[in-house]
Design an enzyme around this catalytic site. Structure first.
Site, PDB file in Angstrom:
ATOM      1  N   LYS A 112       0.829  -1.241   0.154  1.00 30.82           N
ATOM      2  CA  LYS A 112      -0.045  -0.253   0.080  1.00 30.82           C
ATOM      3  C   LYS A 112       0.913   1.412   0.025  1.00 30.82           C
ATOM      4  CE  LYS A 112      -3.392   2.457   2.744  1.00 30.82           C
ATOM      5  NZ  LYS A 112      -3.759   2.758   4.033  1.00 30.82           N
ATOM      6  N   GLU A 138      11.049  -4.295   3.990  1.00 25.84           N
ATOM      7  CA  GLU A 138      11.468  -5.612   3.412  1.00 25.84           C
ATOM      8  C   GLU A 138      10.789  -5.941   2.019  1.00 25.84           C
ATOM      9  OE1 GLU A 138       9.812  -4.616   6.109  1.00 25.84           O
ATOM     10  OE2 GLU A 138       9.771  -6.255   7.743  1.00 25.84           O
ATOM     11  N   GLY A 189      -3.959  -1.846   5.832  1.00 22.94           N
ATOM     12  CA  GLY A 189      -3.483  -3.231   5.004  1.00 22.94           C
ATOM     13  C   GLY A 189      -4.049  -4.611   5.764  1.00 22.94           C
ATOM     14  N   ARG A 190      -4.493  -4.443   7.222  1.00 20.72           N
ATOM     15  CA  ARG A 190      -4.754  -6.033   7.300  1.00 20.72           C
ATOM     16  C   ARG A 190      -6.386  -6.043   7.101  1.00 20.72           C
ATOM     17  NH1 ARG A 190      -3.344  -2.457  11.213  1.00 20.72           N
ATOM     18  NH2 ARG A 190      -4.699  -1.788  12.653  1.00 20.72           N
ATOM     19  N   GLU A 203      -2.617  -6.331  15.665  1.00 16.05           N
ATOM     20  CA  GLU A 203      -2.308  -5.130  15.255  1.00 16.05           C
ATOM     21  C   GLU A 203      -3.665  -3.948  15.297  1.00 16.05           C
ATOM     22  OE1 GLU A 203      -1.131  -4.287  10.944  1.00 16.05           O
ATOM     23  OE2 GLU A 203       1.213  -4.281  12.041  1.00 16.05           O
ATOM     24  N   HIS A 219      -1.542 -33.035  19.697  1.00 12.98           N
ATOM     25  CA  HIS A 219      -0.092 -33.769  20.119  1.00 12.98           C
ATOM     26  C   HIS A 219       0.800 -32.724  20.478  1.00 12.98           C
ATOM     27  CE1 HIS A 219      -2.301 -37.333  18.976  1.00 12.98           C
ATOM     28  NE2 HIS A 219      -2.803 -36.310  17.943  1.00 12.98           N
ATOM     29  N   LYS A 248      11.072  -0.219  12.964  1.00 14.32           N
ATOM     30  CA  LYS A 248      11.403   0.282  11.659  1.00 14.32           C
ATOM     31  C   LYS A 248      12.361   1.251  11.657  1.00 14.32           C
ATOM     32  CE  LYS A 248       6.801  -0.613   9.352  1.00 14.32           C
ATOM     33  NZ  LYS A 248       5.681  -0.033   8.761  1.00 14.32           N
TER      34      LYS A 248
HETATM   35  O1  F6P Z   1       3.416  -3.914   9.910  1.00 17.54           O
HETATM   36  C1  F6P Z   1       3.039  -2.618   9.847  1.00 17.54           C
HETATM   37  C2  F6P Z   1       2.392  -2.566   8.226  1.00 17.54           C
HETATM   38  O2  F6P Z   1       2.005  -1.213   8.029  1.00 17.54           O
HETATM   39  C3  F6P Z   1       1.124  -3.491   8.226  1.00 17.54           C
HETATM   40  O3  F6P Z   1      -0.222  -2.829   8.808  1.00 17.54           O
HETATM   41  C4  F6P Z   1       0.955  -3.535   6.711  1.00 17.54           C
HETATM   42  O4  F6P Z   1      -0.055  -4.639   6.415  1.00 17.54           O
HETATM   43  C5  F6P Z   1       2.156  -3.937   6.280  1.00 17.54           C
HETATM   44  O5  F6P Z   1       2.912  -3.307   7.304  1.00 17.54           O
HETATM   45  C6  F6P Z   1       2.473  -3.773   4.978  1.00 17.54           C
HETATM   46  O6  F6P Z   1       2.431  -2.507   4.482  1.00 17.54           O
HETATM   47  P1  F6P Z   1       2.396  -2.105   3.096  1.00 17.54           P
HETATM   48  O7  F6P Z   1       1.169  -2.678   2.390  1.00 17.54           O
HETATM   49  O8  F6P Z   1       2.227  -0.601   3.278  1.00 17.54           O
HETATM   50  O9  F6P Z   1       3.923  -2.446   2.622  1.00 17.54           O
END
Ligand code: F6P
Length: 552
Positions: free
Chosen positions: A209, A215, A270-271, A356, A387, A515
């Site tokens: 987003k 990452e 995002g979630r 979150e 188990h 971060k």
């Molecule tokens: O972990 C923080 C966060 O902002 C989440 O809320 C989100 O789903 C994820 O990082 C990925 O964010 P983006 O879609 O902006 O890469």
């Protein structure tokens, strides 16, 4: 007056504490004896989802008081605000409007003064066209070959939703492309995924987003390097990289053609985004028709949520039961136990959704909440968990409320696997609730048995505490529609709990500090600088890394 008070100062709060003290003296199984209609009273069905919440240690007066608490927390008004597209995510000054992503084309969804339904459906149509072109082979790689492999690069909400959906809906795979998900920063996941792949036939979806998540962007750059090693020409990127983002500038800067950027809106967290173009990988995997069925199932749950009274409202009931456990019984965690290997990612997905969203201790006015908020969410598929950690659920002193989830009709009817699995689920929920006391164990011992003395000695080990609360969610069959309803159900549960706890479930400031520190630390690591500027533990670890690192 009552409505303006903090949650723990409301009169219902005290009354619920009294109900808890009263019910602590009554075993759940006794509640069934007192009320033979308990299952009918404490279960509810909406279409193909049945929720049984009768195995929780609650009775009618306590449940009614929870409803009163919800009313006194203005729950209905908050639901109306969400539906009306108001800025309920106040710290980020945004509406929370993922419900608009699953509304049908003829339903107006107005936020910030405009009806967003046409834009949402235009984006869905764009996805549909794209999926068709990939599947038919009309969209080719730079050398003219059909795309056969798709890699979704994203993390958190830009990974977990599509990953969960595609795993859960395995029977609906069209097998037009082979789909992979890369989310972890370690080189291993990307390197292993790329192993044996052909850049000429591989498409990357960069799902972010913000298009600035460390990452995702780092992995996307590595993927681009890998691609260009073979493709050479930068212009070829356009046929092999598409983006899903609300940050069009950054995605374009990366080299992605504006036409190949699928849109996201600020009002989708995002979630809460699997319903948006973040679901592109889902559509590529199971087809657009099935993806639209997921949306229809979620929309149906929205309608149930917004239109049912609280007593007959599945997300509201689940939320109130959760609050009952967290705030009045002091249970810190909640286990999600899907008895369905297709739902193996559900615990991880709900972990992000819930933790979150509600893992926060500041109220909407910035003051500290002096009561517990979101629990720790964890879990595993059944019967595997039996188990591993069920020993703890049955005999430790820590009570963990459980959500058992299962589909009744399997897509894979192999011998009697399904009834055996279901029997295990029911046996566990029953055993966790009933337990077994010493008398019951002793009654079953036979003095004639050769090891009678030993059996007497270990009788106490064979007792079970019981009274572990659980919900059981039974789905007729795990179809795209029911999958959508299930996920939307949990989304609304989390929202309701956030309303009662008076927190903003839609921001995530808690992920920022790590971060910020990570990017500074990496710069320092690369240059071996400022290593001494930290606390002794951090300095020690940095020095050890530098010493052992093979890159030096
Ligand atoms: O972990 C923080 C966060 O902002 C989440 O809320 C989100 O789903 C994820 O990082 C990925 O964010 P983006 O879609 O902006 O890469």
């Amino acid at each position: 007056m009552e409505r303006a008070l903090s949650l723990d100062k409301k009169s219902s709060w005290k009354k619920l504490q009294n109900h808890q003290a009263r019910l602590a003296k009554t075993d759940t199984i006794e509640l069934f004896r007192q009320n033979p209609k308990r299952f009918d009273e404490f279960s509810i069905q909406h279409r193909e989802i049945l929720l049984d919440y009768s195995k929780n240690r609650i009775d009618t007066p306590a449940f009614k008081e929870l409803i009163t608490l919800a009313e006194n927390c203005h729950l209905r008004a908050w639901m109306d605000q969400m539906r009306a597209g108001h800025n309920i995510n106040h710290t980020e000054k945004r509406p929370v409007f993922h419900i608009a992503l699953r509304a049908p084309a003829d339903q107006e969804m107005i936020t910030e003064g405009r009806n967003v339904t046409p834009e949402v459906h235009a984006e869905l149509d764009k996805m549909e066209q794209f999926v068709k072109r990939i599947h038919s082979g009309e969209w080719t790689g730079y050398s003219g070959r059909k795309i056969t492999h798709v890699i979704n690069i994203g993390i958190g909400g830009s990974d977990l939703g599509p990953y969960l959906a595609t795993q859960s809906l395995r029977p609906y795979w069209l097998n037009e492309v082979e789909l992979h998900f890369v989310s972890n920063l370690d080189g291993a996941q990307l390197a292993l995924t790329l192993e044996g792949m052909n850049p000429e036939t591989t498409l990357f979806i960069i799902a972010s987003k913000s298009f600035s998540t460390l990452e995702t962007i780092y992995e996307a750059q590595t993927a681009r390097e890998w691609f260009l090693e073979t493709a050479i020409e930068h212009e070829h990127i356009q046929q092999h990289f598409v983006a899903i983002s609300s940050n069009v500038d950054k995605a374009t800067e990366f080299g992605i053609a504006p036409d190949n950027i699928f849109r996201m809106w600020d009002w989708v967290g995002g979630r809460y985004s699997l319903w948006s173009s973040i679901g592109l990988s889902i559509a590529l995997c199971i087809g657009m028709d099935h993806f639209r069925q997921i949306l229809a199932g979620a929309h149906d749950m929205d309608e149930h949520f917004f239109n049912s009274r609280f007593e007959r409202n599945i997300p509201v009931i689940l939320a109130l039961i959760g609050i009952w456990h967290r705030n009045f019984w002091g249970h810190h965690t909640q286990a999600i136990l899907p008895y369905d290997s297709l739902l193996h990612l559900l615990p991880s997905y709900l972990q992000q959704l819930d933790m979150e969203s509600n893992g926060k201790n500041l109220k909407r006015n910035g003051a500290r909440a002096h009561y517990d908020t979101g629990p720790i969410i964890w879990g595993e598929t059944g019967s595997n968990g039996q188990h591993a950690f069920f020993q703890f659920l049955h005999q430790s002193d820590t009570i963990v409320p459980v959500d058992f989830i299962a589909s009744i009709n399997t897509h894979y009817p192999l011998r009697d696997h399904q009834s055996l699995l279901f029997s295990n689920l029911i046996a566990q929920s029953e055993a966790l609730m009933k337990g077994r006391n010493l008398d019951e164990v002793l009654e079953n011992l036979s003095p004639e048995s050769p090891d009678y003395d030993h059996q007497q000695l270990i009788a106490r080990y064979r007792t079970f505490r019981g009274n572990t609360p659980s919900n059981t969610l039974l789905i007729d069959k795990l179809t795209p529609f029911n999958f959508g309803s299930l996920i939307a159900m949990y989304e609304h549960k989390v929202f309701v709990q956030g309303v009662l706890w008076n927190i903003n479930s839609f921001d995530q400031w808690g992920v920022e500090l790590g971060k910020e520190l990570a990017s500074k630390l990496q710069r320092d690591l690369l240059h071996g600088k400022h290593v001494e500027d930290h606390d002794p533990s951090t300095t020690g670890l940095l020095k050890h890394y530098i010493e052992v690192s093979e890159k030096r």
